[in-house]
Scaffold this active site. Sequence first.
Site, PDB file in Angstrom:
ATOM      1  N   GLY A 112      11.911 -17.626 -16.398  1.00  0.00           N
ATOM      2  CA  GLY A 112      12.241 -18.754 -15.519  1.00  0.00           C
ATOM      3  C   GLY A 112      13.624 -18.613 -14.890  1.00  0.00           C
ATOM      4  O   GLY A 112      13.884 -19.160 -13.815  1.00  0.00           O
ATOM      5  N   GLU A 115      13.050 -16.523 -11.932  1.00  0.00           N
ATOM      6  CA  GLU A 115      12.282 -17.334 -10.971  1.00  0.00           C
ATOM      7  C   GLU A 115      13.179 -18.380 -10.304  1.00  0.00           C
ATOM      8  O   GLU A 115      13.066 -18.643  -9.105  1.00  0.00           O
ATOM      9  CB  GLU A 115      11.105 -18.003 -11.691  1.00  0.00           C
ATOM     10  CG  GLU A 115      10.055 -16.971 -12.118  1.00  0.00           C
ATOM     11  CD  GLU A 115       8.996 -17.534 -13.057  1.00  0.00           C
ATOM     12  OE1 GLU A 115       9.371 -18.157 -14.077  1.00  0.00           O
ATOM     13  OE2 GLU A 115       7.804 -17.352 -12.782  1.00  0.00           O
ATOM     14  N   GLU A 135       7.831 -12.382 -19.796  1.00  0.00           N
ATOM     15  CA  GLU A 135       6.862 -13.305 -20.420  1.00  0.00           C
ATOM     16  C   GLU A 135       5.739 -12.583 -21.160  1.00  0.00           C
ATOM     17  O   GLU A 135       5.202 -13.077 -22.147  1.00  0.00           O
ATOM     18  CB  GLU A 135       6.250 -14.232 -19.361  1.00  0.00           C
ATOM     19  CG  GLU A 135       7.204 -15.273 -18.794  1.00  0.00           C
ATOM     20  CD  GLU A 135       7.988 -14.811 -17.580  1.00  0.00           C
ATOM     21  OE1 GLU A 135       8.051 -13.585 -17.322  1.00  0.00           O
ATOM     22  OE2 GLU A 135       8.545 -15.664 -16.887  1.00  0.00           O
TER      23      GLU A 135
HETATM   24  N1  CO8 Z   1      14.484 -20.028 -24.999  1.00  0.00           N
HETATM   25  C1  CO8 Z   1      15.059 -20.539 -26.096  1.00  0.00           C
HETATM   26  N2  CO8 Z   1      16.083 -19.945 -26.753  1.00  0.00           N
HETATM   27  C2  CO8 Z   1      16.541 -18.768 -26.251  1.00  0.00           C
HETATM   28  C3  CO8 Z   1      15.967 -18.170 -25.116  1.00  0.00           C
HETATM   29  C4  CO8 Z   1      14.887 -18.851 -24.467  1.00  0.00           C
HETATM   30  N3  CO8 Z   1      14.295 -18.386 -23.354  1.00  0.00           N
HETATM   31  N4  CO8 Z   1      16.614 -17.015 -24.859  1.00  0.00           N
HETATM   32  C5  CO8 Z   1      17.552 -16.891 -25.809  1.00  0.00           C
HETATM   33  N5  CO8 Z   1      17.520 -17.938 -26.668  1.00  0.00           N
HETATM   34  C6  CO8 Z   1      18.375 -18.198 -27.830  1.00  0.00           C
HETATM   35  C7  CO8 Z   1      18.011 -17.306 -28.999  1.00  0.00           C
HETATM   36  O1  CO8 Z   1      16.904 -17.844 -29.713  1.00  0.00           O
HETATM   37  C8  CO8 Z   1      19.302 -17.305 -29.786  1.00  0.00           C
HETATM   38  O2  CO8 Z   1      19.379 -18.516 -30.495  1.00  0.00           O
HETATM   39  P1  CO8 Z   1      19.907 -18.486 -32.066  1.00  0.00           P
HETATM   40  O3  CO8 Z   1      21.338 -18.034 -31.937  1.00  0.00           O
HETATM   41  O4  CO8 Z   1      19.746 -19.895 -32.480  1.00  0.00           O
HETATM   42  O5  CO8 Z   1      19.048 -17.486 -32.766  1.00  0.00           O
HETATM   43  C9  CO8 Z   1      20.369 -17.367 -28.701  1.00  0.00           C
HETATM   44  O6  CO8 Z   1      19.707 -17.833 -27.519  1.00  0.00           O
HETATM   45  C10 CO8 Z   1      20.976 -16.015 -28.393  1.00  0.00           C
HETATM   46  O7  CO8 Z   1      19.921 -15.120 -28.107  1.00  0.00           O
HETATM   47  P2  CO8 Z   1      19.773 -13.680 -28.851  1.00  0.00           P
HETATM   48  O8  CO8 Z   1      20.365 -13.727 -30.190  1.00  0.00           O
HETATM   49  O9  CO8 Z   1      18.343 -13.279 -28.712  1.00  0.00           O
HETATM   50  O10 CO8 Z   1      20.721 -12.797 -27.892  1.00  0.00           O
HETATM   51  P3  CO8 Z   1      20.584 -11.240 -27.545  1.00  0.00           P
HETATM   52  O11 CO8 Z   1      21.817 -10.894 -26.780  1.00  0.00           O
HETATM   53  O12 CO8 Z   1      20.255 -10.464 -28.777  1.00  0.00           O
HETATM   54  O13 CO8 Z   1      19.289 -11.138 -26.585  1.00  0.00           O
HETATM   55  C11 CO8 Z   1      17.912 -11.798 -24.717  1.00  0.00           C
HETATM   56  C12 CO8 Z   1      19.320 -11.758 -25.334  1.00  0.00           C
HETATM   57  C13 CO8 Z   1      17.423 -10.375 -24.423  1.00  0.00           C
HETATM   58  C14 CO8 Z   1      17.985 -12.590 -23.425  1.00  0.00           C
HETATM   59  C15 CO8 Z   1      16.929 -12.473 -25.725  1.00  0.00           C
HETATM   60  O14 CO8 Z   1      17.516 -13.711 -26.144  1.00  0.00           O
HETATM   61  C16 CO8 Z   1      15.579 -12.794 -25.147  1.00  0.00           C
HETATM   62  O15 CO8 Z   1      14.737 -11.911 -25.069  1.00  0.00           O
HETATM   63  N6  CO8 Z   1      15.348 -14.068 -24.760  1.00  0.00           N
HETATM   64  C17 CO8 Z   1      14.053 -14.528 -24.271  1.00  0.00           C
HETATM   65  C18 CO8 Z   1      13.791 -14.050 -22.864  1.00  0.00           C
HETATM   66  C19 CO8 Z   1      12.436 -14.493 -22.416  1.00  0.00           C
HETATM   67  O16 CO8 Z   1      11.407 -14.139 -22.970  1.00  0.00           O
HETATM   68  N7  CO8 Z   1      12.398 -15.318 -21.354  1.00  0.00           N
HETATM   69  C20 CO8 Z   1      11.153 -15.813 -20.781  1.00  0.00           C
HETATM   70  C21 CO8 Z   1      10.822 -17.147 -21.368  1.00  0.00           C
HETATM   71  S1  CO8 Z   1       9.244 -17.768 -20.810  1.00  0.00           S
HETATM   72  C22 CO8 Z   1       9.539 -18.340 -19.251  1.00  0.00           C
HETATM   73  O17 CO8 Z   1      10.645 -18.310 -18.774  1.00  0.00           O
HETATM   74  C23 CO8 Z   1       8.380 -18.897 -18.465  1.00  0.00           C
HETATM   75  C24 CO8 Z   1       8.862 -19.724 -17.287  1.00  0.00           C
HETATM   76  C25 CO8 Z   1       7.788 -20.643 -16.799  1.00  0.00           C
HETATM   77  C26 CO8 Z   1       8.325 -22.081 -16.564  1.00  0.00           C
HETATM   78  C27 CO8 Z   1       7.871 -23.008 -17.644  1.00  0.00           C
HETATM   79  C28 CO8 Z   1       8.123 -24.464 -17.312  1.00  0.00           C
HETATM   80  C29 CO8 Z   1       7.447 -25.409 -18.286  1.00  0.00           C
END
Ligand code: CO8
Length: 261
Positions: A112, A115, A135
């Site tokens: 997102g 996007e 995703e």
């Molecule tokens: N949602 C919730 N929490 C998140 C997200 C996320 N998208 N991304 C990161 N965080 C949190 C982690 O859980 C972590 O929290 P905690 O410290 O409590 O464990 C904190 O942020 C730091 O993240 P990391 O420890 O993972 O940090 P890294 O530097 O190791 O990694 C990354 C960074 C690569 C960005 C990794 O966090 C990651 O892969 N994040 C998810 C990315 C992802 O999959 N995004 C797509 C999500 S789905 C989507 O966007 C669909 C959109 C459609 C719209 C929907 C509307 C309803």
Amino acid sequence: MMTLTSYKNILVTTEEQIGIVTLNRPSVLNALSHELMEELVDALAKFDTNDGVRAIVLTGSERSFAAGADIKEMSDETSVSIMLKDRFATWDKVKNIKKPIIAAVSGFALGGGCELAMTCDIIIASETAQFGQPEINIGVIPGAGGTQRLTRAVGKHKAMEMILTGRPMTAHEAYNRGLVNLVVPAETYLQTAKNLAKEIASKPPVAVRLAKEAILKTFDAPISEGLEFERKNFYMLFSSQDQKEGMKAFLEKRAANFVGR
Ligand code: CO8
């Protein structure tokens, strides 16, 4: 610089004639919760009706523009519950903003987040930016326009690769493929975006608005309809004060004073 309404998940300021929204959920890399999106849309709508604001910059932190929709919030949804909540109604409001929005992107622009950047009108990236639609790695597909906007921006084959593998693109690759306008060092990406916004803010606002509207029409209509739409907007500008002033100033060899009427 002036601070405006205070929100929980974003910071909102103005600087000269530009509005700046900063996504601010650092502990989750600016994951786009529903509450954040509601606040963002509220702030953008307020800028849209504020005559003192002529262009908008949307940014995050240096580490992360936004790491996607909030996965924690979505994980327990069912098809029916997520459909009934109609979260995309909020997302859709971003694309209806009339003033130009420049995304200043550093770090993660994923899911997102990517996007949201693509919904903006111009993207300035820091060298650390990475754009991706991961995703697929969590069992879904892009839901906020990624399959359409990324494909239009980078072409079918690259979009397939990115969306099917979840692998992100670097800022330079995004630039080479036409997804972003400019890549600059992390120290200057925000200032570069602000300078561009200020340059656009110095132009006649009614013409800026109608130009944005006509460009966006490309995505919704066949070219014949788009050309007709553009022509009507062109005609309409001849009833604006700024058209009279702009052309008069040119002929009198002086700077124009645009008032947005
Ligand atoms: N949602 C919730 N929490 C998140 C997200 C996320 N998208 N991304 C990161 N965080 C949190 C982690 O859980 C972590 O929290 P905690 O410290 O409590 O464990 C904190 O942020 C730091 O993240 P990391 O420890 O993972 O940090 P890294 O530097 O190791 O990694 C990354 C960074 C690569 C960005 C990794 O966090 C990651 O892969 N994040 C998810 C990315 C992802 O999959 N995004 C797509 C999500 S789905 C989507 O966007 C669909 C959109 C459609 C719209 C929907 C509307 C309803």
